[in-house]
Motif scaffolding. Structure first.
Motif, mmCIF file in Angstrom:
data_model
loop_
_atom_site.group_PDB
_atom_site.id
_atom_site.type_symbol
_atom_site.label_atom_id
_atom_site.label_comp_id
_atom_site.label_asym_id
_atom_site.label_seq_id
_atom_site.Cartn_x
_atom_site.Cartn_y
_atom_site.Cartn_z
ATOM 1 N N UNK A 10 0.812 -1.206 0.000
ATOM 2 C CA UNK A 10 0.000 0.000 0.000
ATOM 3 C C UNK A 10 0.850 1.264 0.000
ATOM 4 N N UNK A 11 2.138 1.149 0.304
ATOM 5 C CA UNK A 11 3.002 2.328 0.301
ATOM 6 C C UNK A 11 3.700 2.524 -1.046
ATOM 7 N N UNK A 12 3.308 1.736 -2.072
ATOM 8 C CA UNK A 12 3.904 1.891 -3.402
ATOM 9 C C UNK A 12 3.539 3.266 -3.956
ATOM 10 N N UNK A 13 4.456 3.906 -4.716
ATOM 11 C CA UNK A 13 4.161 5.239 -5.240
ATOM 12 C C UNK A 13 3.020 5.199 -6.252
ATOM 13 N N UNK A 14 2.223 6.236 -6.262
ATOM 14 C CA UNK A 14 1.140 6.357 -7.236
ATOM 15 C C UNK A 14 1.378 7.604 -8.071
ATOM 16 N N UNK A 15 0.897 7.586 -9.298
ATOM 17 C CA UNK A 15 1.053 8.713 -10.205
ATOM 18 C C UNK A 15 -0.176 9.604 -10.132
ATOM 19 N N UNK A 16 0.027 10.875 -10.350
ATOM 20 C CA UNK A 16 -1.099 11.803 -10.410
ATOM 21 C C UNK A 16 -1.909 11.492 -11.657
ATOM 22 N N UNK A 17 -3.196 11.715 -11.596
ATOM 23 C CA UNK A 17 -4.057 11.465 -12.751
ATOM 24 C C UNK A 17 -3.638 12.347 -13.916
ATOM 25 N N UNK A 18 -3.702 11.785 -15.125
ATOM 26 C CA UNK A 18 -3.391 12.523 -16.337
ATOM 27 C C UNK A 18 -4.597 12.474 -17.260
ATOM 28 N N UNK A 19 -4.802 13.549 -18.004
ATOM 29 C CA UNK A 19 -5.907 13.628 -18.952
ATOM 30 C C UNK A 19 -5.319 13.643 -20.362
ATOM 31 N N UNK A 20 -5.369 12.513 -21.024
ATOM 32 C CA UNK A 20 -4.721 12.348 -22.325
ATOM 33 C C UNK A 20 -5.465 13.087 -23.438
ATOM 34 N N UNK A 21 -4.692 13.631 -24.376
ATOM 35 C CA UNK A 21 -5.237 14.177 -25.609
ATOM 36 C C UNK A 21 -4.218 13.942 -26.714
ATOM 37 N N UNK A 22 -4.687 13.927 -27.955
ATOM 38 C CA UNK A 22 -3.828 13.704 -29.109
ATOM 39 C C UNK A 22 -3.749 14.982 -29.914
ATOM 40 N N UNK A 23 -2.545 15.477 -30.126
ATOM 41 C CA UNK A 23 -2.316 16.638 -30.994
ATOM 42 C C UNK A 23 -1.638 16.128 -32.264
#
Length: 131
Positions: A10-23
């Motif tokens: 449970x102490x494993x690092x987590x990433x912040x949410x990302x909102x993907x888009x394609x340019x």
């Protein structure tokens, strides 16, 4: 004797949410490529909420096919046209998948953002700022 324990805790690092888009950064060379890029954009939009955008790379690689290179950087996925027999390699990106919350890549047909000196939006800083 001590047993080893897996690192997944449970102490494993987590990433912040990302909102993907394609340019799409270059004009499609034909209608087939345009449709392919539209399919890629639809896929990215359907899977916009990601912990790591690079997780989209495999599906995009399969979608784009052998005529395209798909790879990932630190927190993005890039797409390039592959070099064909007799074609010259195109070093520029064709498209990029990035995080809408932290980047501002633009499609090839959109106007460029202004660059150069600008006035500060803060009243206490009336001097010209460099961008």
């Amino acid at each position: 004797m001590l047993k080893s324990t897996p690192f997944a805790t449970s102490s494993a690092p987590t990433w912040a949410a990302q909102e993907a888009y394609l340019a799409i950064e270059q004009k499609p060379r034909d209608e087939a490529e345009k449709r392919l890029l539209e399919q890629a954009r639809a896929y990215v939009q359907a899977h916009a909420h990601q912990a790591d955008l690079r997780d989209l790379a495999l599906a995009l690689r399969e979608l784009m096919g052998a005529g395209y290179l798909v790879g990932g950087g630190g927190s993005h996925v890039w797409m390039k046209r592959a070099q064909g027999a007799g074609d010259q390699a195109v070093p520029e990106r064709l498209a990029i998948v990035a995080d809408r919350l932290t980047t501002a890549f633009r499609d090839w047909f959109e106007s460029k953002l202004p660059t150069g000196p600008r006035r500060s939006s803060r009243p206490e800083q009336s001097h010209v700022c460099q961008v």
